[in-house]
Write a protein that holds these residues in place. Structure first.
Motif, mmCIF file in Angstrom:
data_model
loop_
_atom_site.group_PDB
_atom_site.id
_atom_site.type_symbol
_atom_site.label_atom_id
_atom_site.label_comp_id
_atom_site.label_asym_id
_atom_site.label_seq_id
_atom_site.Cartn_x
_atom_site.Cartn_y
_atom_site.Cartn_z
ATOM 1 N N MET A 1 65.805 46.687 18.151
ATOM 2 C CA MET A 1 65.781 48.039 17.612
ATOM 3 C C MET A 1 65.369 48.529 16.433
ATOM 4 S SD MET A 1 69.701 50.121 17.431
ATOM 5 C CE MET A 1 70.564 48.722 16.918
ATOM 6 N N ARG A 2 64.795 49.531 16.204
ATOM 7 C CA ARG A 2 64.136 49.844 14.885
ATOM 8 C C ARG A 2 64.790 50.961 14.201
ATOM 9 N NH1 ARG A 2 57.925 49.706 14.453
ATOM 10 N NH2 ARG A 2 58.074 49.329 11.964
ATOM 11 N N LEU A 3 65.178 50.773 13.160
ATOM 12 C CA LEU A 3 65.829 51.980 12.080
ATOM 13 C C LEU A 3 65.031 52.234 11.072
ATOM 14 C CD1 LEU A 3 69.096 49.795 11.483
ATOM 15 C CD2 LEU A 3 68.915 51.561 13.213
ATOM 16 N N GLN A 4 65.491 53.633 10.786
ATOM 17 C CA GLN A 4 64.744 54.244 9.580
ATOM 18 C C GLN A 4 65.316 53.494 8.361
ATOM 19 O OE1 GLN A 4 65.324 58.224 9.971
ATOM 20 N NE2 GLN A 4 64.325 58.594 11.916
ATOM 21 N N ALA A 5 64.492 53.676 7.260
ATOM 22 C CA ALA A 5 65.017 53.150 6.075
ATOM 23 C C ALA A 5 66.321 53.688 5.624
ATOM 24 C CB ALA A 5 63.849 53.669 5.163
ATOM 25 N N THR A 6 66.565 54.895 5.721
ATOM 26 C CA THR A 6 67.847 55.318 5.379
ATOM 27 C C THR A 6 69.144 54.705 6.266
ATOM 28 O OG1 THR A 6 66.918 57.273 4.663
ATOM 29 C CG2 THR A 6 69.271 57.418 4.879
ATOM 30 N N ASP A 7 68.852 54.510 7.360
ATOM 31 C CA ASP A 7 69.891 53.848 8.385
ATOM 32 C C ASP A 7 70.169 52.383 7.982
ATOM 33 O OD1 ASP A 7 70.264 56.501 9.711
ATOM 34 O OD2 ASP A 7 68.825 55.875 11.103
ATOM 35 N N PHE A 8 68.871 51.761 7.581
ATOM 36 C CA PHE A 8 68.859 50.243 7.230
ATOM 37 C C PHE A 8 69.826 50.193 5.973
ATOM 38 C CE2 PHE A 8 67.274 46.301 5.591
ATOM 39 C CZ PHE A 8 67.549 45.570 6.723
ATOM 40 N N TYR A 9 69.617 51.235 5.007
ATOM 41 C CA TYR A 9 70.300 50.920 3.749
ATOM 42 C C TYR A 9 71.832 51.289 4.140
ATOM 43 C CZ TYR A 9 72.742 52.760 -0.545
ATOM 44 O OH TYR A 9 73.439 52.998 -1.590
ATOM 45 N N LEU A 11 73.350 50.666 6.858
ATOM 46 C CA LEU A 11 73.902 49.531 7.699
ATOM 47 C C LEU A 11 74.023 48.317 6.655
ATOM 48 C CD1 LEU A 11 74.467 48.006 10.181
ATOM 49 C CD2 LEU A 11 71.941 47.363 10.538
ATOM 50 N N SER A 12 73.322 48.079 5.453
ATOM 51 C CA SER A 12 73.298 47.129 4.482
ATOM 52 C C SER A 12 74.834 47.309 3.781
ATOM 53 C CB SER A 12 72.156 47.313 3.581
ATOM 54 O OG SER A 12 70.992 46.691 4.412
ATOM 55 N N GLN A 13 74.982 48.510 3.415
ATOM 56 C CA GLN A 13 76.031 48.950 2.646
ATOM 57 C C GLN A 13 77.296 48.620 3.399
ATOM 58 O OE1 GLN A 13 75.812 49.723 -0.771
ATOM 59 N NE2 GLN A 13 73.833 49.075 -0.146
ATOM 60 N N LEU A 14 77.436 49.050 4.718
ATOM 61 C CA LEU A 14 78.616 48.990 5.585
ATOM 62 C C LEU A 14 78.727 47.311 5.928
ATOM 63 C CD1 LEU A 14 77.844 51.911 8.248
ATOM 64 C CD2 LEU A 14 79.924 51.609 6.616
ATOM 65 N N ALA A 15 77.676 46.635 6.074
ATOM 66 C CA ALA A 15 77.717 45.133 6.421
ATOM 67 C C ALA A 15 78.494 44.419 5.131
ATOM 68 C CB ALA A 15 76.449 44.543 6.563
ATOM 69 N N GLU A 16 78.124 45.050 3.951
ATOM 70 C CA GLU A 16 78.894 44.298 2.855
ATOM 71 C C GLU A 16 80.274 44.772 2.803
ATOM 72 O OE1 GLU A 16 78.252 44.932 -1.943
ATOM 73 O OE2 GLU A 16 76.291 44.523 -0.658
ATOM 74 N N SER A 21 77.068 40.045 8.389
ATOM 75 C CA SER A 21 75.890 40.076 8.494
ATOM 76 C C SER A 21 75.440 41.482 8.983
ATOM 77 C CB SER A 21 75.071 39.008 9.157
ATOM 78 O OG SER A 21 75.661 39.259 10.615
ATOM 79 N N ARG A 22 74.007 41.900 8.597
ATOM 80 C CA ARG A 22 73.901 43.181 9.154
ATOM 81 C C ARG A 22 73.805 43.300 10.641
ATOM 82 N NH1 ARG A 22 70.140 42.761 4.642
ATOM 83 N NH2 ARG A 22 68.514 41.621 6.204
ATOM 84 N N THR A 23 73.296 41.983 11.371
ATOM 85 C CA THR A 23 73.345 41.966 12.781
ATOM 86 C C THR A 23 74.608 42.143 13.347
ATOM 87 O OG1 THR A 23 71.330 40.555 12.611
ATOM 88 C CG2 THR A 23 72.639 40.384 14.746
ATOM 89 N N ARG A 24 75.674 41.301 12.746
ATOM 90 C CA ARG A 24 77.050 41.445 13.139
ATOM 91 C C ARG A 24 77.579 42.998 12.945
ATOM 92 N NH1 ARG A 24 80.952 39.595 16.437
ATOM 93 N NH2 ARG A 24 83.022 39.842 15.568
ATOM 94 N N ALA A 25 77.443 43.605 11.776
ATOM 95 C CA ALA A 25 77.954 44.767 11.502
ATOM 96 C C ALA A 25 77.176 46.075 12.495
ATOM 97 C CB ALA A 25 77.587 45.269 10.223
ATOM 98 N N ALA A 26 75.852 45.819 12.704
ATOM 99 C CA ALA A 26 75.221 46.791 13.764
ATOM 100 C C ALA A 26 75.869 46.723 14.905
ATOM 101 C CB ALA A 26 73.529 46.295 13.868
ATOM 102 N N SER A 27 76.105 45.345 15.547
ATOM 103 C CA SER A 27 76.671 45.180 16.851
ATOM 104 C C SER A 27 78.113 45.734 16.841
ATOM 105 C CB SER A 27 76.795 43.766 17.128
ATOM 106 O OG SER A 27 77.281 43.224 18.342
ATOM 107 N N GLN A 28 78.981 45.673 15.968
ATOM 108 C CA GLN A 28 80.228 46.294 16.030
ATOM 109 C C GLN A 28 80.192 47.913 15.924
ATOM 110 O OE1 GLN A 28 82.137 44.277 12.600
ATOM 111 N NE2 GLN A 28 82.926 42.614 13.977
#
Length: 72
Positions: A1-9, A11-16, A21-28
């Motif tokens: 899956m490809r994310l836009q930079a804003t979505d990746f940002y 996701l990183s914040q939510l994962a924290e 991990s970002r992968t685990r957060a994205a999956s959940q």
């Protein structure tokens, strides 16, 4: 899956925040979004109707899978 930079940002914040991990957060997050969409669409998500449809899906798509769905 490809994310836009804003979505990746985000996701990183939510994962924290989720201490994951970002992968685990994205999956959940994806799982939660899919379940919300299924409920909003009026699809059976619990009970006998769900079990019957899910077992038919497993038999067709994953004939080797025998575990019941997780209740999470």
């Amino acid at each position: 899956m490809r994310l836009q930079a804003t979505d990746f940002y985000w996701l990183s914040q939510l994962a924290e925040l989720m201490d994951a991990s970002r992968t685990r957060a994205a999956s959940q997050l994806l799982s939660a979004a899919i379940r919300d969409a299924a409920q909003t669409a009026g699809l059976p998500t619990k009970g006998e109707a769900f079990q019957t449809a899910f077992q038919a899906f497993l038999a067709q798509e994953f004939p080797h899978e025998t575990s019941p769905p997780a209740d999470t």
